[in-house]
Design an enzyme around this catalytic site. Structure first.
Site, PDB file in Angstrom:
ATOM      1  N   ASP A   7       1.035  -1.133  -0.065  1.00  0.00           N
ATOM      2  CA  ASP A   7      -0.128   0.041  -0.032  1.00  0.00           C
ATOM      3  C   ASP A   7       0.845   1.336   0.120  1.00  0.00           C
ATOM      4  O   ASP A   7       2.183   1.001  -0.278  1.00  0.00           O
ATOM      5  CB  ASP A   7      -1.135  -0.014   1.114  1.00  0.00           C
ATOM      6  CG  ASP A   7      -0.516   0.166   2.437  1.00  0.00           C
ATOM      7  OD1 ASP A   7       1.026   0.495   2.493  1.00  0.00           O
ATOM      8  OD2 ASP A   7      -1.172   0.367   3.487  1.00  0.00           O
ATOM      9  N   HIS A   8       0.255   2.203   0.111  1.00  0.00           N
ATOM     10  CA  HIS A   8       1.044   3.625   0.303  1.00  0.00           C
ATOM     11  C   HIS A   8       2.136   3.788   1.237  1.00  0.00           C
ATOM     12  O   HIS A   8       3.322   4.300   1.054  1.00  0.00           O
ATOM     13  CB  HIS A   8       0.238   4.755   0.404  1.00  0.00           C
ATOM     14  CG  HIS A   8      -0.780   4.926   1.457  1.00  0.00           C
ATOM     15  ND1 HIS A   8      -1.565   3.908   1.632  1.00  0.00           N
ATOM     16  CD2 HIS A   8      -0.406   5.269   2.633  1.00  0.00           C
ATOM     17  CE1 HIS A   8      -2.485   3.944   2.757  1.00  0.00           C
ATOM     18  NE2 HIS A   8      -1.747   4.904   3.485  1.00  0.00           N
ATOM     19  N   CYS A  64       3.229  -2.902   4.034  1.00  0.00           N
ATOM     20  CA  CYS A  64       2.264  -1.976   4.382  1.00  0.00           C
ATOM     21  C   CYS A  64       3.136  -0.671   5.313  1.00  0.00           C
ATOM     22  O   CYS A  64       3.998  -1.271   5.517  1.00  0.00           O
ATOM     23  CB  CYS A  64       0.838  -2.178   4.778  1.00  0.00           C
ATOM     24  SG  CYS A  64       0.911  -3.043   6.480  1.00  0.00           S
ATOM     25  N   THR A  66       3.065  -0.841   8.688  1.00  0.00           N
ATOM     26  CA  THR A  66       3.415  -1.672   9.597  1.00  0.00           C
ATOM     27  C   THR A  66       4.124  -3.128   9.230  1.00  0.00           C
ATOM     28  O   THR A  66       4.359  -3.760  10.195  1.00  0.00           O
ATOM     29  CB  THR A  66       2.488  -1.739  10.944  1.00  0.00           C
ATOM     30  OG1 THR A  66       1.539  -2.190  10.458  1.00  0.00           O
ATOM     31  CG2 THR A  66       2.288  -0.248  11.553  1.00  0.00           C
ATOM     32  N   GLY A  67       3.189  -3.598   8.218  1.00  0.00           N
ATOM     33  CA  GLY A  67       3.273  -4.981   7.952  1.00  0.00           C
ATOM     34  C   GLY A  67       2.207  -5.613   8.727  1.00  0.00           C
ATOM     35  O   GLY A  67       1.855  -6.960   8.372  1.00  0.00           O
ATOM     36  N   ILE A  68       1.513  -4.893   9.291  1.00  0.00           N
ATOM     37  CA  ILE A  68       0.578  -5.685  10.197  1.00  0.00           C
ATOM     38  C   ILE A  68      -1.060  -5.840   9.331  1.00  0.00           C
ATOM     39  O   ILE A  68      -1.209  -7.105   9.316  1.00  0.00           O
ATOM     40  CB  ILE A  68       0.204  -4.928  11.505  1.00  0.00           C
ATOM     41  CG1 ILE A  68       1.325  -4.864  12.472  1.00  0.00           C
ATOM     42  CG2 ILE A  68      -1.022  -5.823  12.393  1.00  0.00           C
ATOM     43  CD1 ILE A  68       1.233  -4.210  13.675  1.00  0.00           C
ATOM     44  N   HIS A  97      10.729 -23.404   9.733  1.00  0.00           N
ATOM     45  CA  HIS A  97       9.899 -24.079  10.657  1.00  0.00           C
ATOM     46  C   HIS A  97       8.454 -23.899   9.927  1.00  0.00           C
ATOM     47  O   HIS A  97       7.579 -24.763  10.075  1.00  0.00           O
ATOM     48  CB  HIS A  97       9.912 -23.259  11.946  1.00  0.00           C
ATOM     49  CG  HIS A  97      11.081 -23.667  12.671  1.00  0.00           C
ATOM     50  ND1 HIS A  97      11.216 -23.589  13.990  1.00  0.00           N
ATOM     51  CD2 HIS A  97      12.340 -23.598  12.372  1.00  0.00           C
ATOM     52  CE1 HIS A  97      12.626 -23.787  14.438  1.00  0.00           C
ATOM     53  NE2 HIS A  97      13.091 -24.132  13.333  1.00  0.00           N
ATOM     54  N   HIS A 133       7.561 -30.186  11.765  1.00  0.00           N
ATOM     55  CA  HIS A 133       7.145 -28.774  11.168  1.00  0.00           C
ATOM     56  C   HIS A 133       6.221 -29.234  10.054  1.00  0.00           C
ATOM     57  O   HIS A 133       5.156 -28.160   9.864  1.00  0.00           O
ATOM     58  CB  HIS A 133       8.395 -28.221  10.553  1.00  0.00           C
ATOM     59  CG  HIS A 133       9.424 -27.524  11.450  1.00  0.00           C
ATOM     60  ND1 HIS A 133       8.964 -27.106  12.600  1.00  0.00           N
ATOM     61  CD2 HIS A 133      10.789 -27.888  11.536  1.00  0.00           C
ATOM     62  CE1 HIS A 133      10.115 -26.887  13.328  1.00  0.00           C
ATOM     63  NE2 HIS A 133      11.026 -27.303  12.798  1.00  0.00           N
TER      64      HIS A 133
END
Ligand code: RB5
Length: 143
Positions: A7-8, A64, A66-68, A97, A133
């Site tokens: 995003d921006h 983005c 924050t990446g969140i 993993h 894993h």
């Protein structure tokens, strides 16, 4: 083929990452956005995830502010394992993993130097293939 979207809040970092990918000769498809004008991160998360689930791309990078938000969106898709990484230890571990197929980054969190190291680590670390894993990844997908 790598899918990349932002995003921006992630646009400037995406340009840095694409410069790095060009220098390394790593093929990618850019799913937008195309400027720092305000947009909605779910739109770009969905495009990248769809390209992976369709088999057109095998891994993705989403950025983005924050990446969140972009990682929350990506992880709604069955078969997508998106890892928000702020260091190389996590980037390595999530490949070994979790067999993460999407790297999420925060363009307002990590600088370009660290981000490129994280990208390099993520792209160059194979999944361990260890039974424990594989079992745990299988459990993620179970209802
Ligand atoms: C956009 O201002 C910002 O909310 C977005 O880039 C992201 O950080 C959301 O999680």
């Amino acid at each position: 083929m790598l899918a990349i979207g932002c995003d921006h809040g992630g646009y400037e970092l995406k340009l840095e990452i694409e410069k790095y990918l060009d220098e390394k000769g790593i093929a990618y498809e850019d799913f937008g956005c195309d400027s720092t004008a305000s947009v909605d991160y779910p739109v770009y998360a969905k495009k990248v995830c769809q390209a992976i689930l369709d088999g057109r791309c095998d891994k993705g990078i989403l950025i983005c502010g924050t990446g969140i938000g972009i990682s929350i969106t990506a992880n709604k898709f069955k078969g997508i394992r998106a890892a928000l990484c702020t260091d190389c230890f996590c980037a390595e571990a999530t490949r070994q993993h979790n067999d993460a197929n999407v790297l999420a980054l925060g363009g307002r969190v990590v600088g370009p130097g660290l981000a490129l190291k994280i990208v390099e680590t993520f792209l160059n670390t194979p999944f361990s293939g260890d039974e424990r894993h594989m079992r745990r990844i299988g459990q993620i997908e179970q209802e």
